[in-house]
Design an enzyme around this catalytic site. Structure first.
Site, mmCIF file in Angstrom:
data_model
loop_
_atom_site.group_PDB
_atom_site.id
_atom_site.type_symbol
_atom_site.label_atom_id
_atom_site.label_comp_id
_atom_site.label_asym_id
_atom_site.label_seq_id
_atom_site.Cartn_x
_atom_site.Cartn_y
_atom_site.Cartn_z
ATOM 1 N N LYS A 178 -28.523 11.182 -26.200
ATOM 2 C CA LYS A 178 -27.975 12.523 -26.011
ATOM 3 C C LYS A 178 -27.753 13.243 -27.352
ATOM 4 C CE LYS A 178 -25.537 11.300 -21.697
ATOM 5 N NZ LYS A 178 -24.197 11.339 -21.020
ATOM 6 N N TYR A 225 -29.177 16.149 -13.500
ATOM 7 C CA TYR A 225 -27.811 15.804 -13.085
ATOM 8 C C TYR A 225 -27.458 16.388 -11.717
ATOM 9 C CZ TYR A 225 -26.441 13.655 -17.561
ATOM 10 O OH TYR A 225 -26.301 12.811 -18.641
ATOM 11 N N ASN A 280 -20.949 10.640 -24.819
ATOM 12 C CA ASN A 280 -21.081 9.182 -24.704
ATOM 13 C C ASN A 280 -22.484 8.674 -25.038
ATOM 14 O OD1 ASN A 280 -22.286 10.025 -22.359
ATOM 15 N ND2 ASN A 280 -20.961 8.850 -20.986
ATOM 16 N N HIS A 316 -27.783 8.116 -21.757
ATOM 17 C CA HIS A 316 -27.911 8.132 -20.298
ATOM 18 C C HIS A 316 -28.912 7.067 -19.920
ATOM 19 C CE1 HIS A 316 -28.876 9.371 -16.195
ATOM 20 N NE2 HIS A 316 -30.125 9.134 -16.546
ATOM 21 N N GLU A 322 -36.312 10.482 -12.402
ATOM 22 C CA GLU A 322 -36.026 10.923 -13.777
ATOM 23 C C GLU A 322 -37.256 10.784 -14.680
ATOM 24 O OE1 GLU A 322 -32.505 8.702 -14.850
ATOM 25 O OE2 GLU A 322 -31.306 9.693 -13.304
HETATM 26 O O1 CDP Z 1 -23.757 8.236 -17.487
HETATM 27 P P1 CDP Z 1 -23.169 7.376 -16.407
HETATM 28 O O2 CDP Z 1 -24.149 7.029 -15.320
HETATM 29 O O3 CDP Z 1 -22.472 6.169 -16.976
HETATM 30 O O4 CDP Z 1 -21.974 8.221 -15.752
HETATM 31 P P2 CDP Z 1 -21.946 9.214 -14.490
HETATM 32 O O5 CDP Z 1 -20.709 8.909 -13.728
HETATM 33 O O6 CDP Z 1 -23.239 9.186 -13.751
HETATM 34 O O7 CDP Z 1 -21.742 10.635 -15.157
HETATM 35 C C1 CDP Z 1 -22.815 11.285 -15.805
HETATM 36 C C2 CDP Z 1 -22.317 11.866 -17.103
HETATM 37 O O8 CDP Z 1 -21.375 12.894 -16.825
HETATM 38 C C3 CDP Z 1 -21.562 10.885 -17.999
HETATM 39 O O9 CDP Z 1 -22.398 10.076 -18.793
HETATM 40 C C4 CDP Z 1 -20.739 11.842 -18.841
HETATM 41 O O10 CDP Z 1 -21.510 12.363 -19.917
HETATM 42 C C5 CDP Z 1 -20.435 12.974 -17.874
HETATM 43 N N1 CDP Z 1 -19.077 12.879 -17.327
HETATM 44 C C6 CDP Z 1 -18.077 13.658 -17.887
HETATM 45 O O11 CDP Z 1 -18.321 14.407 -18.832
HETATM 46 N N2 CDP Z 1 -16.794 13.572 -17.392
HETATM 47 C C7 CDP Z 1 -16.507 12.760 -16.379
HETATM 48 N N3 CDP Z 1 -15.260 12.703 -15.909
HETATM 49 C C8 CDP Z 1 -17.510 11.965 -15.803
HETATM 50 C C9 CDP Z 1 -18.796 12.046 -16.300
HETATM 51 MG MG MG Z 2 -25.088 8.240 -13.890
#
Ligand code: CDP
Ligand code: MG
Length: 134
Positions: free
Chosen positions: A9, A49, A112, A115, A126
């Site tokens: 990212k 997303y 973070n 992805h 994707e």
């Molecule tokens: O990336 P990952 O699959 O671990 O997490 P996700 O639950 O699928 O969420 C996608 C992305 O949304 C995360 O990697 C974060 O960058 C963002 N996110 C956020 O900004 N705030 C949250 N409370 C949850 C997710």
């Molecule tokens: Mg995810």
């Protein structure tokens, strides 16, 4: 061999972490079979997303992922999807296991660093999105 889609990212690209992150995957025995650097537009970010639409963090998530250049890649290997999710660590870096990419490099949940696809269906979707006609 299983394939998965990874994004390095903008928060990681701007902190010069591309090489360190790619090294983690390569040293785990995963093969990089496609790679491109680009800045995602809003349309691509929304499609990527789509399942997060309506969440309180959705607009911020789109802003963050489109903010600057990112690196998209396909990794191939045994159990690539699960392996990469484990190497990345939990979404919130405070909860990520020591040694994982997010524990080492992420700043917070919205910065973070990486992805990775979470299922074979999402991996295919994707890969088609980030590597069209490839
Ligand atoms: O990336 P990952 O699959 O671990 O997490 P996700 O639950 O699928 O969420 C996608 C992305 O949304 C995360 O990697 C974060 O960058 C963002 N996110 C956020 O900004 N705030 C949250 N409370 C949850 C997710
Ligand atoms: Mg995810």
């Amino acid at each position: 061999m299983e394939k998965t889609l990874v994004l390095i990212k903008p928060d990681a690209v701007e902190r010069n972490l591309i090489g360190k992150i790619l090294t983690v995957y390569e040293e785990a025995g995963l093969q990089i079979t496609a790679l491109r650097m680009l800045q995602a537009d809003l349309d691509l970010a929304r499609k990527h997303y789509a399942e997060h639409e309506g969440r309180p963090y959705f607009d911020g998530l789109l802003a963050e992922i489109t903010r600057g250049p990112l690196v998209a890649l396909i990794l191939e290997g045994g159990n690539a999807i699960g392996t990469v999710r484990t190497l990345n660590g939990k979404t919130n870096p405070k909860e990520a296991a020591p040694g994982t990419i997010r524990a080492r490099f992420a700043l917070d949940t919205s910065h973070n660093s990486v992805h990775a696809s979470d299922s074979p269906e999402n991996a295919q979707r994707e890969m088609d999105l980030w590597f069209p006609r490839g």
